[in-house]
Design an enzyme around this catalytic site. Structure first.
Site, PDB file in Angstrom:
ATOM      1  N   ASP A   1      -6.780  -4.589  -3.242  1.00 22.82           N
ATOM      2  CA  ASP A   1      -6.480  -3.121  -3.485  1.00 22.82           C
ATOM      3  C   ASP A   1      -7.736  -2.663  -3.982  1.00 22.82           C
ATOM      4  O   ASP A   1      -8.607  -3.198  -4.920  1.00 22.82           O
ATOM      5  CB  ASP A   1      -5.446  -3.361  -4.841  1.00 22.82           C
ATOM      6  CG  ASP A   1      -5.193  -1.765  -5.026  1.00 22.82           C
ATOM      7  OD1 ASP A   1      -4.546  -1.002  -4.429  1.00 22.82           O
ATOM      8  OD2 ASP A   1      -5.362  -1.434  -6.304  1.00 22.82           O
TER       9      ASP A   1
ATOM     10  N   HIS B   1       2.862   1.951   1.289  1.00 24.82           N
ATOM     11  CA  HIS B   1       3.507   2.297   0.105  1.00 24.82           C
ATOM     12  C   HIS B   1       2.759   3.390  -0.651  1.00 24.82           C
ATOM     13  O   HIS B   1       3.572   4.047  -1.398  1.00 24.82           O
ATOM     14  CB  HIS B   1       3.385   1.115  -0.831  1.00 24.82           C
ATOM     15  CG  HIS B   1       1.966   0.692  -1.223  1.00 24.82           C
ATOM     16  ND1 HIS B   1       1.101   0.107  -0.289  1.00 24.82           N
ATOM     17  CD2 HIS B   1       1.497   0.664  -2.456  1.00 24.82           C
ATOM     18  CE1 HIS B   1       0.179  -0.170  -0.883  1.00 24.82           C
ATOM     19  NE2 HIS B   1       0.293   0.207  -2.113  1.00 24.82           N
ATOM     20  N   ASP B   2       1.814   3.767  -0.069  1.00 23.12           N
ATOM     21  CA  ASP B   2       1.048   4.902  -0.712  1.00 23.12           C
ATOM     22  C   ASP B   2       1.070   6.313  -0.082  1.00 23.12           C
ATOM     23  O   ASP B   2       0.642   7.262  -0.233  1.00 23.12           O
ATOM     24  CB  ASP B   2      -0.300   4.599  -1.140  1.00 23.12           C
ATOM     25  CG  ASP B   2      -0.593   3.810  -2.515  1.00 23.12           C
ATOM     26  OD1 ASP B   2       0.206   3.719  -3.286  1.00 23.12           O
ATOM     27  OD2 ASP B   2      -1.716   2.891  -2.614  1.00 23.12           O
TER      28      ASP B   2
ATOM     29  N   GLU C   1      -8.707  -2.798   1.129  1.00 26.99           N
ATOM     30  CA  GLU C   1      -8.548  -1.130   0.895  1.00 26.99           C
ATOM     31  C   GLU C   1      -9.729  -0.490   0.539  1.00 26.99           C
ATOM     32  O   GLU C   1     -10.161  -0.946  -0.762  1.00 26.99           O
ATOM     33  CB  GLU C   1      -7.330  -0.711   0.107  1.00 26.99           C
ATOM     34  CG  GLU C   1      -6.803   0.601  -0.046  1.00 26.99           C
ATOM     35  CD  GLU C   1      -6.124   0.850  -1.381  1.00 26.99           C
ATOM     36  OE1 GLU C   1      -5.399   1.737  -1.330  1.00 26.99           O
ATOM     37  OE2 GLU C   1      -6.010   0.072  -2.069  1.00 26.99           O
TER      38      GLU C   1
ATOM     39  N   ASP D   1      -0.912  -9.217  -2.319  1.00 22.49           N
ATOM     40  CA  ASP D   1      -1.576  -8.093  -2.593  1.00 22.49           C
ATOM     41  C   ASP D   1      -2.672  -8.643  -4.036  1.00 22.49           C
ATOM     42  O   ASP D   1      -1.995  -8.899  -5.002  1.00 22.49           O
ATOM     43  CB  ASP D   1      -0.856  -7.049  -3.127  1.00 22.49           C
ATOM     44  CG  ASP D   1      -1.365  -5.515  -2.841  1.00 22.49           C
ATOM     45  OD1 ASP D   1      -2.576  -5.402  -2.960  1.00 22.49           O
ATOM     46  OD2 ASP D   1      -0.669  -4.816  -2.324  1.00 22.49           O
TER      47      ASP D   1
END
Length: 561
Positions: free
Chosen positions: A202, A335-336, A259, A101
């Site tokens: 991210d 995870h979000d 993302e 990540d």
């Protein structure tokens, strides 16, 4: 332009691990790298090809690792660089790839870059971040952060404001500075040289800020205005990503996914173009934003279940318009996001397994690279916590304060229902391995409460049951590996199906094969008739038998001919 069946990652399936919650090996209540190493055989058994690790870097953990203080060090909670190298080597021995990540829209304020930057305007790291003078004694703009409150923080030490789109302790990096950009590329190449196989980036489409606003022009509107339309997909973002590609991706065989909140289909066609000048694929947010609140002040916070018409329209639009032009990521949860079976399916014990398999079927036969979030493959559900004290997610705690404690916009009971449905902590409860203490995650009290249903929903039970969600997902992955049509076939919604409120029917076709996918998105018993050739055969279904025109609750079946 290469064809869509020529890139290895288009035939791959990604398994996402949230390291803090996956497996604790040293009994401190926190998952770690050695815990992941101990579970690699499980991921291999499932059939996934790539493991995406959420951040494992050194961090103060204000935002659970998305605030990085050292990009080239492992957080002690997770282990050491030697542990990481062992994980990488053992994954590679099993034929698994590791995707890191990458968080480079912002860093931690404890990063050495920022510690130097705040020393003053003459420091060589000053322009690694976005600093602006006060305007009439106030912040340069009225931008709001994603985590509530203002996006600007006054720094007494240097007499200016710095921009933070997320938490106060997550200052935004200044991508307009070429030295900063090349520092990022150096870090990426350092990890790639170690053997890392790719990066999930991210909020990467936020890195190009609109300079006319950060130079001091105040925006009209409410205090703490929604910042996303102002910062997403900025005027230099494609320039930056092409430069990144030339400096990093051209030198290594990497898988990259960005993302991209607020990205449109046209944006995605540039980010994930098949000529591969920027990224391999994107995470878009349209389908996971459909159940937001009708009141803009509440954002995503609601407990409304999305309708089939909404989800079909969104997914089909992305499938059709990216086909042959760009590549999508296929995901229900991460995870979000809350747990898929609770959000889009039905987590009542009567329907949980059937609806989890239905959701897997709907997504895995679309074009794109599927992402499976830890626990999705056993049908893990939302936590349904009853008390705010059970939550640790910063976003969750802040929104309760904003809407209930301070704003008085909603009563606490209703807000807790919204939080139970949407909080990011729903995805972050520890992985449920067995029915022992703390679900086999740790013998120590876990950092976040375990979901109370772990005695029933766990890996051990799933592996013992040939009809489990796990083995169904294993078959979905095997079919993707075996059938080229899933990767390169053209997507199409059955004519007239867009009027059906309960059943989604779509096809995938190439020169050799047609797949006919039927999804009952409801808990109803239905009758539907579709004209299919006699030579058809079912290649997967979440029921044991085929009743032809009869569709049972959450039934999913795929015909091949």
């Amino acid at each position: 332009m290469k064809q869509t069946d020529q890139y290895w990652w288009q035939n791959a399936v990604v398994y996402q691990i949230y390291p803090r919650s996956f497996q604790d090996s040293n009994d401190d209540g926190i998952g770690d790298l050695r815990g992941i190493i101990s579970r690699l055989d499980y991921i291999k058994k499932l059939g996934a090809d790539i493991i995406w690790l959420n951040p494992i870097y050194k961090s103060p953990n204000v935002d659970n690792g998305y605030d990085i203080s050292d990009y080239q060090a492992i957080h002690p909670d997770f282990g050491s660089l030697d542990d990481f190298q062992e994980l990488l080597d053992k994954a590679h021995e099993l034929g698994l790839k590791i995707m890191m990540d990458l968080v480079v829209n912002h860093s931690s304020d404890e990063n050495k870059w920022f510690e130097e930057s705040r020393k003053g305007p003459d420091n060589p790291y000053r322009d690694y971040y976005i600093w602006r003078d006060p305007v009439d004694g106030h912040a340069p703009t009225n931008w709001g952060s994603y985590f509530s409150g203002p996006a600007w923080q006054y720094d007494e030490q240097s007499g200016q404001y710095y921009l933070h789109l997320f938490a106060t302790k997550q200052p935004d990096l200044n991508w307009g500075n070429p030295k900063l950009r090349h520092s990022v590329y150096d870090i990426m190449n350092w990890w790639a040289d170690k053997g890392v196989d790719g990066f999930r980036m991210d909020v990467i489409n936020l890195i190009s800020k609109p300079e006319k606003y950060v130079d001091g022009e105040l925006n009209d509107g409410e205090p703490y205005a929604n910042v996303e339309p102002l910062v997403a997909n900025g005027h230099r973002v494609h320039e930056f990503l092409r430069e990144m590609h030339q400096n990093v991706m051209d030198k290594h065989d990497l898988v990259t996914v960005g993302e991209t909140p607020g990205a449109t289909i046209d944006d995605a066609k540039q980010y994930a173009n098949l000529s591969q000048t920027e990224l391999n694929m994107v995470f878009q947010f349209e389908h996971v934003s459909l159940d937001g609140n009708a009141n803009p002040a509440f954002g995503k916070w609601d407990d409304r279940h999305v309708t089939l018409s909404e989800i079909r329209s969104s997914l089909s639009n992305w499938q059709t318009k990216l086909g042959g032009k760009a590549w999508n990521s296929l995901y229900w949860n991460n995870h979000d996001q809350p747990r898929a079976v609770s959000r889009f399916g039905n987590d009542d014990p009567k329907y949980r397994v059937k609806s989890a398999k239905m959701l897997g079927t709907m997504l895995h036969f679309m074009q794109g690279t599927p992402y499976i979030y830890e626990g999705e493959e056993i049908g893990m559900t939302n936590a349904h916590f009853q008390s705010l004290s059970d939550y640790q997610d910063l976003e969750t705690i802040n929104i309760f304060k904003q809407l209930v404690t301070d704003g008085k916009l909603i009563d606490a009971e209703t807000m807790m229902k919204y939080i139970a449905f949407h909080s990011r902590d729903n995805a972050r409860t520890p992985m449920q391995w067995n029915d022992s203490q703390n679900a086999g995650f740790s013998t120590h009290q876990p950092w976040l409460k375990v979901n109370a249903n772990y005695p029933d929903i766990n890996v051990e039970n799933a592996l013992a049951d040939p009809d489990s969600v796990f083995y169904y997902y294993q078959k979905l992955i095997k079919l993707r590996h075996e059938l080229p049509v899933i990767t390169n076939g053209k997507f199409g919604v059955l004519p007239g199906n867009d009027q059906d409120q309960d059943v989604f029917v779509y096809t995938r076709k190439n020169n050799d094969t047609t797949l006919f996918i039927i999804i009952n998105f409801s808990d109803k018993q239905l009758e539907r008739h579709y004209e299919l050739p006699d030579a058809k055969k079912i290649i997967i279904s979440n029921y044991d038998d085929d009743k032809n025109d009869e569709l049972r609750p959450y039934e999913a079946k795929v015909y091949q001919f």
